[in-house]
Scaffold this active site. Structure first.
Site, PDB file in Angstrom:
ATOM      1  N   ASP A   2      -1.256  -6.241  -0.226  1.00 14.70           N
ATOM      2  CA  ASP A   2      -1.279  -5.532   1.059  1.00 14.70           C
ATOM      3  C   ASP A   2      -2.687  -5.000   1.312  1.00 14.70           C
ATOM      4  OD1 ASP A   2      -0.022  -4.561   3.281  1.00 14.70           O
ATOM      5  OD2 ASP A   2       1.113  -2.997   2.237  1.00 14.70           O
ATOM      6  N   GLU A  51       9.358  -3.997  10.618  1.00 15.73           N
ATOM      7  CA  GLU A  51       9.732  -2.698  10.032  1.00 15.73           C
ATOM      8  C   GLU A  51      10.289  -1.765  11.107  1.00 15.73           C
ATOM      9  OE1 GLU A  51       6.966  -0.950   7.286  1.00 15.73           O
ATOM     10  OE2 GLU A  51       8.058   0.960   7.258  1.00 15.73           O
ATOM     11  N   ASP A 108       0.838  -1.209   0.000  1.00 11.52           N
ATOM     12  CA  ASP A 108       0.000   0.000   0.000  1.00 11.52           C
ATOM     13  C   ASP A 108       0.875   1.261   0.000  1.00 11.52           C
ATOM     14  OD1 ASP A 108       0.822  -0.057   2.634  1.00 11.52           O
ATOM     15  OD2 ASP A 108      -1.186   0.136   3.504  1.00 11.52           O
ATOM     16  N   LYS A 119      -1.167  -9.397   3.088  1.00 13.96           N
ATOM     17  CA  LYS A 119      -0.414  -8.910   4.251  1.00 13.96           C
ATOM     18  C   LYS A 119      -1.332  -7.998   5.052  1.00 13.96           C
ATOM     19  CE  LYS A 119       3.000  -5.652   4.007  1.00 13.96           C
ATOM     20  NZ  LYS A 119       2.472  -4.579   4.879  1.00 13.96           N
TER      21      LYS A 119
HETATM   22  O1  KIV Z   1       3.487  -1.070   1.604  1.00 11.22           O
HETATM   23  C1  KIV Z   1       4.650  -1.502   1.606  1.00 11.22           C
HETATM   24  O2  KIV Z   1       5.425  -1.294   0.653  1.00 11.22           O
HETATM   25  C2  KIV Z   1       5.097  -2.248   2.773  1.00 11.22           C
HETATM   26  C3  KIV Z   1       6.537  -2.614   2.851  1.00 11.22           C
HETATM   27  C4  KIV Z   1       7.373  -1.436   3.075  1.00 11.22           C
HETATM   28  C5  KIV Z   1       6.779  -3.684   3.833  1.00 11.22           C
HETATM   29  O3  KIV Z   1       4.320  -2.535   3.611  1.00 11.22           O
END
Ligand code: KIV
Length: 244
Positions: free
Chosen positions: A70, A161, A31, A98
């Protein structure tokens, strides 16, 4: 024997996914699209429509990598929403989703046949202070506890993270599933970065953990300038690029 590290990068479109397919292990349709593609300040305005369109494009470009979608903020607040939206990601071509924190939702999704990647530490959807998390004992213990809960919930991997490398090491040693770090040091089982960041395509800010692998933004600017000059000077199109 030293195990090979898991490599994950983000992609949001067909062309980029095609270029990295067969090289990286996992493509995350992150995201972070909200910032690097749509130009928002953070990820909180990203919608399911934004993510599903990007996931479909990535799935058309990548045939070898595991594709993780995500889930945007507000799309997995309860079990019903989480399952409905996770299924939409799978229909769009993702193999897994995710989510940030929420072990009880992760557990529900896993029970319903969805592969889930967890995400803890600095969780951009809900955090207000964008700095390293888990520096003191109390917050480090909390993050470790979240990691254990997401492992027990059945997640297949866990993004860590922006946490101290010692904490990431401790988590990596304590849980069964692989950890994938971003700003979490060398001891994680894998690493992820945002593609636009490593390619020099997004310059709005540059965190300490970021390493640049190309300056494609500069090359693009040069190409835009050359094309503009050629057109204005009547050098393009020329005979070679014209029909008779
Ligand atoms: O949205 C994203 O790119 C992420 C990564 C940085 C892990 O969640």
């Amino acid at each position: 024997m030293k195990r090979q590290k898991i490599v994950m990068l983000t992609a949001y479109d067909y062309s980029m996914a095609r270029l990295m397919d067969g090289i990286v292990d996992i493509i995350l349709v992150g995201d972070s699209l909200g910032m690097v593609v749509l130009g928002y300040e953070n990820t909180t305005k990203v919608t399911m429509d934004d993510m599903l369109r990007a996931t479909g494009a990535v799935a058309r470009g990548a045939k070898k990598a595991l594709i993780v979608g995500d889930m945007p903020i507000g799309t997995y607040d309860n079990e019903e929403d989480a399952l409905r939206n996770a299924k939409l990601f799978l229909e769009a071509g993702a193999h897994a989703v995710k989510i940030e924190k929420k072990p009880e939702i992760a557990e529900f999704l896993v029970r319903n046949g969805i592969e889930v990647m967890g995400h803890i530490g600095l969780t951009p959807q809900t955090i207000t202070d964008f700095k390293v998390q888990g520096k003191d004992k109390e917050s480090a213990d909390k993050i470790l506890e979240e990691a254990i809960q997401l492992d027990e919930a059945g997640c297949f991997s866990l993004v860590l993270e922006c946490i101290p490398m010692e904490l990431a090491k401790n988590i990596t040693n304590k849980i069964r599933i692989p950890t994938i770090g971003i700003g979490a040091g060398v001891h994680c089982d894998g690493q992820v970065l945002v593609s636009h960041d490593i390619l020099g395509l997004y310059g709005d800010f540059k965190p300490k953990f970021l390493k640049s692998y190309a300056e494609i933004g500069n090359d693009m600017k040069k190409a835009f300038e050359s094309f503009t000059k050629d057109v204005r000077e009547g050098k393009f199109p020329d005979e070679e690029h014209s029909f008779h």
